[in-house]
Write a protein that holds these residues in place. Sequence first.
Motif, PDB file in Angstrom:
ATOM      1  N   LEU A  22       0.816  -1.202   0.000  1.00 16.84           N
ATOM      2  CA  LEU A  22       0.000   0.000   0.000  1.00 16.84           C
ATOM      3  C   LEU A  22       0.856   1.260   0.000  1.00 16.84           C
ATOM      4  CD1 LEU A  22      -2.706  -0.773   2.742  1.00 16.84           C
ATOM      5  CD2 LEU A  22      -2.982  -0.935   0.256  1.00 16.84           C
ATOM      6  N   PHE A  23       0.346   2.275  -0.683  1.00 16.46           N
ATOM      7  CA  PHE A  23       0.779   3.651  -0.444  1.00 16.46           C
ATOM      8  C   PHE A  23      -0.457   4.421  -0.033  1.00 16.46           C
ATOM      9  CE2 PHE A  23       1.001   8.087  -1.785  1.00 16.46           C
ATOM     10  CZ  PHE A  23       2.072   8.499  -0.988  1.00 16.46           C
ATOM     11  N   LEU A  24      -0.382   5.096   1.116  1.00 21.03           N
ATOM     12  CA  LEU A  24      -1.517   5.842   1.647  1.00 21.03           C
ATOM     13  C   LEU A  24      -1.183   7.325   1.699  1.00 21.03           C
ATOM     14  CD1 LEU A  24      -2.481   3.476   4.607  1.00 21.03           C
ATOM     15  CD2 LEU A  24      -3.382   3.478   2.272  1.00 21.03           C
ATOM     16  N   GLY A  25      -1.973   8.133   0.997  1.00 21.42           N
ATOM     17  CA  GLY A  25      -1.861   9.580   1.115  1.00 21.42           C
ATOM     18  C   GLY A  25      -2.510   9.991   2.423  1.00 21.42           C
ATOM     19  N   HIS A  26      -1.691  10.361   3.438  1.00 25.36           N
ATOM     20  CA  HIS A  26      -2.279  10.498   4.773  1.00 25.36           C
ATOM     21  C   HIS A  26      -2.859  11.878   5.066  1.00 25.36           C
ATOM     22  CE1 HIS A  26       2.112  11.351   5.927  1.00 25.36           C
ATOM     23  NE2 HIS A  26       1.494  12.480   6.231  1.00 25.36           N
ATOM     24  N   GLY A  27      -2.370  12.924   4.414  1.00 23.11           N
ATOM     25  CA  GLY A  27      -2.969  14.230   4.602  1.00 23.11           C
ATOM     26  C   GLY A  27      -2.861  14.754   6.022  1.00 23.11           C
ATOM     27  N   ASN A  31      -7.517  13.764  10.068  1.00 17.78           N
ATOM     28  CA  ASN A  31      -8.226  12.600   9.530  1.00 17.78           C
ATOM     29  C   ASN A  31      -8.362  11.494  10.569  1.00 17.78           C
ATOM     30  OD1 ASN A  31      -8.715  13.456   6.795  1.00 17.78           O
ATOM     31  ND2 ASN A  31      -6.530  13.210   6.396  1.00 17.78           N
ATOM     32  N   ALA A  32      -7.433  11.461  11.532  1.00 17.89           N
ATOM     33  CA  ALA A  32      -7.447  10.405  12.544  1.00 17.89           C
ATOM     34  C   ALA A  32      -8.674  10.455  13.434  1.00 17.89           C
ATOM     35  CB  ALA A  32      -6.183  10.485  13.400  1.00 17.89           C
ATOM     36  N   PHE A  38     -11.924   9.879   2.902  1.00 17.73           N
ATOM     37  CA  PHE A  38     -10.588   9.277   2.941  1.00 17.73           C
ATOM     38  C   PHE A  38     -10.535   8.159   3.977  1.00 17.73           C
ATOM     39  CE2 PHE A  38      -9.961  13.877   1.946  1.00 17.73           C
ATOM     40  CZ  PHE A  38      -9.880  13.700   0.575  1.00 17.73           C
ATOM     41  N   VAL A  39     -11.129   8.410   5.120  1.00 18.75           N
ATOM     42  CA  VAL A  39     -11.239   7.379   6.149  1.00 18.75           C
ATOM     43  C   VAL A  39     -11.990   6.169   5.602  1.00 18.75           C
ATOM     44  CG1 VAL A  39     -12.359   6.857   8.350  1.00 18.75           C
ATOM     45  CG2 VAL A  39     -11.048   8.971   8.093  1.00 18.75           C
ATOM     46  N   GLU A  40     -13.077   6.433   4.886  1.00 15.56           N
ATOM     47  CA  GLU A  40     -13.844   5.344   4.281  1.00 15.56           C
ATOM     48  C   GLU A  40     -12.985   4.554   3.294  1.00 15.56           C
ATOM     49  OE1 GLU A  40     -17.243   7.134   2.514  1.00 15.56           O
ATOM     50  OE2 GLU A  40     -18.084   7.832   4.426  1.00 15.56           O
ATOM     51  N   GLY A  41     -12.155   5.272   2.540  1.00 16.80           N
ATOM     52  CA  GLY A  41     -11.286   4.611   1.582  1.00 16.80           C
ATOM     53  C   GLY A  41     -10.269   3.703   2.258  1.00 16.80           C
ATOM     54  N   TRP A  42      -9.678   4.174   3.363  1.00 17.29           N
ATOM     55  CA  TRP A  42      -8.713   3.339   4.091  1.00 17.29           C
ATOM     56  C   TRP A  42      -9.387   2.113   4.683  1.00 17.29           C
ATOM     57  CZ3 TRP A  42      -7.181   8.465   6.800  1.00 17.29           C
ATOM     58  CH2 TRP A  42      -6.389   9.223   5.924  1.00 17.29           C
ATOM     59  N   ARG A  43     -10.564   2.306   5.260  1.00 19.03           N
ATOM     60  CA  ARG A  43     -11.293   1.162   5.828  1.00 19.03           C
ATOM     61  C   ARG A  43     -11.622   0.139   4.743  1.00 19.03           C
ATOM     62  NH1 ARG A  43     -14.922   4.852   8.969  1.00 19.03           N
ATOM     63  NH2 ARG A  43     -14.148   4.898  11.125  1.00 19.03           N
ATOM     64  N   SER A  44     -12.089   0.640   3.614  1.00 21.59           N
ATOM     65  CA  SER A  44     -12.502  -0.255   2.537  1.00 21.59           C
ATOM     66  C   SER A  44     -11.332  -1.058   1.990  1.00 21.59           C
ATOM     67  CB  SER A  44     -13.164   0.553   1.407  1.00 21.59           C
ATOM     68  OG  SER A  44     -14.359   1.155   1.849  1.00 21.59           O
ATOM     69  N   ILE A  45     -10.189  -0.408   1.790  1.00 19.26           N
ATOM     70  CA  ILE A  45      -9.043  -1.130   1.244  1.00 19.26           C
ATOM     71  C   ILE A  45      -8.538  -2.153   2.252  1.00 19.26           C
ATOM     72  CG2 ILE A  45      -7.029   0.227   1.950  1.00 19.26           C
ATOM     73  CD1 ILE A  45      -7.842  -0.845  -1.659  1.00 19.26           C
ATOM     74  N   GLY A  46      -8.648  -1.841   3.543  1.00 13.77           N
ATOM     75  CA  GLY A  46      -8.226  -2.794   4.565  1.00 13.77           C
ATOM     76  C   GLY A  46      -9.013  -4.097   4.509  1.00 13.77           C
ATOM     77  N   ILE A 130      -3.234   3.850   9.714  1.00 15.75           N
ATOM     78  CA  ILE A 130      -3.301   2.410   9.953  1.00 15.75           C
ATOM     79  C   ILE A 130      -4.362   2.077  10.992  1.00 15.75           C
ATOM     80  CG2 ILE A 130      -1.966   0.427  10.805  1.00 15.75           C
ATOM     81  CD1 ILE A 130       0.472   1.678   9.381  1.00 15.75           C
ATOM     82  N   LYS A 131      -4.703   3.039  11.847  1.00 16.45           N
ATOM     83  CA  LYS A 131      -5.764   2.811  12.828  1.00 16.45           C
ATOM     84  C   LYS A 131      -7.107   2.511  12.170  1.00 16.45           C
ATOM     85  CE  LYS A 131      -7.551   6.261  15.226  1.00 16.45           C
ATOM     86  NZ  LYS A 131      -8.946   6.452  14.717  1.00 16.45           N
ATOM     87  N   PHE A 132      -7.279   2.933  10.920  1.00 18.11           N
ATOM     88  CA  PHE A 132      -8.530   2.649  10.212  1.00 18.11           C
ATOM     89  C   PHE A 132      -8.489   1.295   9.508  1.00 18.11           C
ATOM     90  CE2 PHE A 132      -8.474   7.310  10.510  1.00 18.11           C
ATOM     91  CZ  PHE A 132      -9.674   7.493  11.181  1.00 18.11           C
ATOM     92  N   LEU A 133      -7.296   0.823   9.185  1.00 18.39           N
ATOM     93  CA  LEU A 133      -7.172  -0.518   8.619  1.00 18.39           C
ATOM     94  C   LEU A 133      -7.309  -1.572   9.704  1.00 18.39           C
ATOM     95  CD1 LEU A 133      -5.773   1.333   6.388  1.00 18.39           C
ATOM     96  CD2 LEU A 133      -4.378  -0.654   5.856  1.00 18.39           C
ATOM     97  N   TYR A 134      -6.654  -1.306  10.855  1.00 21.18           N
ATOM     98  CA  TYR A 134      -6.619  -2.284  11.948  1.00 21.18           C
ATOM     99  C   TYR A 134      -6.905  -1.563  13.270  1.00 21.18           C
ATOM    100  CZ  TYR A 134      -4.515  -4.793   8.144  1.00 21.18           C
ATOM    101  OH  TYR A 134      -4.292  -5.357   6.913  1.00 21.18           O
ATOM    102  N   PRO A 135      -8.182  -1.253  13.515  1.00 18.82           N
ATOM    103  CA  PRO A 135      -8.545  -0.447  14.690  1.00 18.82           C
ATOM    104  C   PRO A 135      -8.258  -1.126  16.018  1.00 18.82           C
ATOM    105  CG  PRO A 135     -10.502  -1.278  13.565  1.00 18.82           C
ATOM    106  CD  PRO A 135      -9.356  -1.557  12.663  1.00 18.82           C
ATOM    107  N   ASN A 136      -8.105  -2.435  16.031  1.00 16.16           N
ATOM    108  CA  ASN A 136      -7.829  -3.133  17.287  1.00 16.16           C
ATOM    109  C   ASN A 136      -6.365  -3.048  17.698  1.00 16.16           C
ATOM    110  OD1 ASN A 136     -10.525  -3.980  17.534  1.00 16.16           O
ATOM    111  ND2 ASN A 136     -10.145  -5.833  16.331  1.00 16.16           N
ATOM    112  N   ALA A 137      -5.536  -2.469  16.841  1.00 12.03           N
ATOM    113  CA  ALA A 137      -4.105  -2.301  17.137  1.00 12.03           C
ATOM    114  C   ALA A 137      -3.465  -3.620  17.564  1.00 12.03           C
ATOM    115  CB  ALA A 137      -3.898  -1.222  18.198  1.00 12.03           C
ATOM    116  N   ASP A 138      -3.842  -4.703  16.884  1.00 11.67           N
ATOM    117  CA  ASP A 138      -3.377  -6.028  17.274  1.00 11.67           C
ATOM    118  C   ASP A 138      -2.368  -6.629  16.301  1.00 11.67           C
ATOM    119  OD1 ASP A 138      -5.236  -6.245  15.238  1.00 11.67           O
ATOM    120  OD2 ASP A 138      -6.310  -7.944  16.120  1.00 11.67           O
ATOM    121  N   ILE A 139      -1.913  -5.838  15.324  1.00 14.33           N
ATOM    122  CA  ILE A 139      -0.920  -6.319  14.363  1.00 14.33           C
ATOM    123  C   ILE A 139       0.443  -5.745  14.747  1.00 14.33           C
ATOM    124  CG2 ILE A 139      -0.289  -6.510  11.933  1.00 14.33           C
ATOM    125  CD1 ILE A 139      -3.032  -7.672  12.531  1.00 14.33           C
TER     126      ILE A 139
END
Length: 272
Positions: A22-27, A31-32, A38-46, A130-139
Amino acid sequence: MNFDELKTISSHFSTTEKMPVLFLGHGSPMNAIEENIFVEGWRSIGKTIPKPNAIICISAHWETRGTKVTALEKPKTIHDFYGFPKALFDVEYPAPGSPELAEELQYIIKSTDVDLDKMWGFDHGSWSVIKFLYPNADIPMIELSLDVYKTPQQHYELAKELNALRRKGILIIGSGNIVHNLRALNWHEPNAGYEWAYEVNDTFKNIITSGNHLQLFNLQEKGEAFNLAIPSMEHYLPSIYALALQEKDEEITLFNDQMVYGSLSMLSFKIG
């Protein structure tokens, strides 16, 4: 990669199907704590990515002299900004580190020395997206720094040395912005871009969809638009790390392709 190098990776991580990149344009850090497209996009790709064994993030916000990698069991959440609401400073992303993976990067990267760093943690270039890809912070997650003395092509060649990790369940993420000129921000146009910003964003998309990576190394020599869009390299370089890992015939999926505040591109992409 020879047998010994593969063996050391295998000792910690099981073999998997090839992971995407992945390359993520974080802006903006905001956004956090916001809900937006953009948040929706990160969640969806995750949701399209198998759960990784670990993450390596190359963030625009960790520049160093020499190449470093975080090697802490419990990295801190770094709030590397100022002037934002308290709610943003309250955000924590307590994902574990992976000293084992950090040590393996020392082993598999041959082009330069890699120092183990036990001071840095997760800057907002990593945790705010990354908090939107893996919100449980378990990776388990580590960061790989950007050596300020390397040329774009040297960064590209270093990134290629990470390729075998894709088959060990490691998700590699570059986090930055293709167009990133904070001095030129237009606060009156939150959903628009300057003509030169669109020109550079479109040129970059044409380069990566054509697969002609040699053109990635000299964008700032292409004229005034590129000097305005990329006034410094730190936000651009993470995209080079991602693209260096593209294998033959791997498709690129673009998302979050929008300009904001005139001079900031949120363009993101997935390889594989």
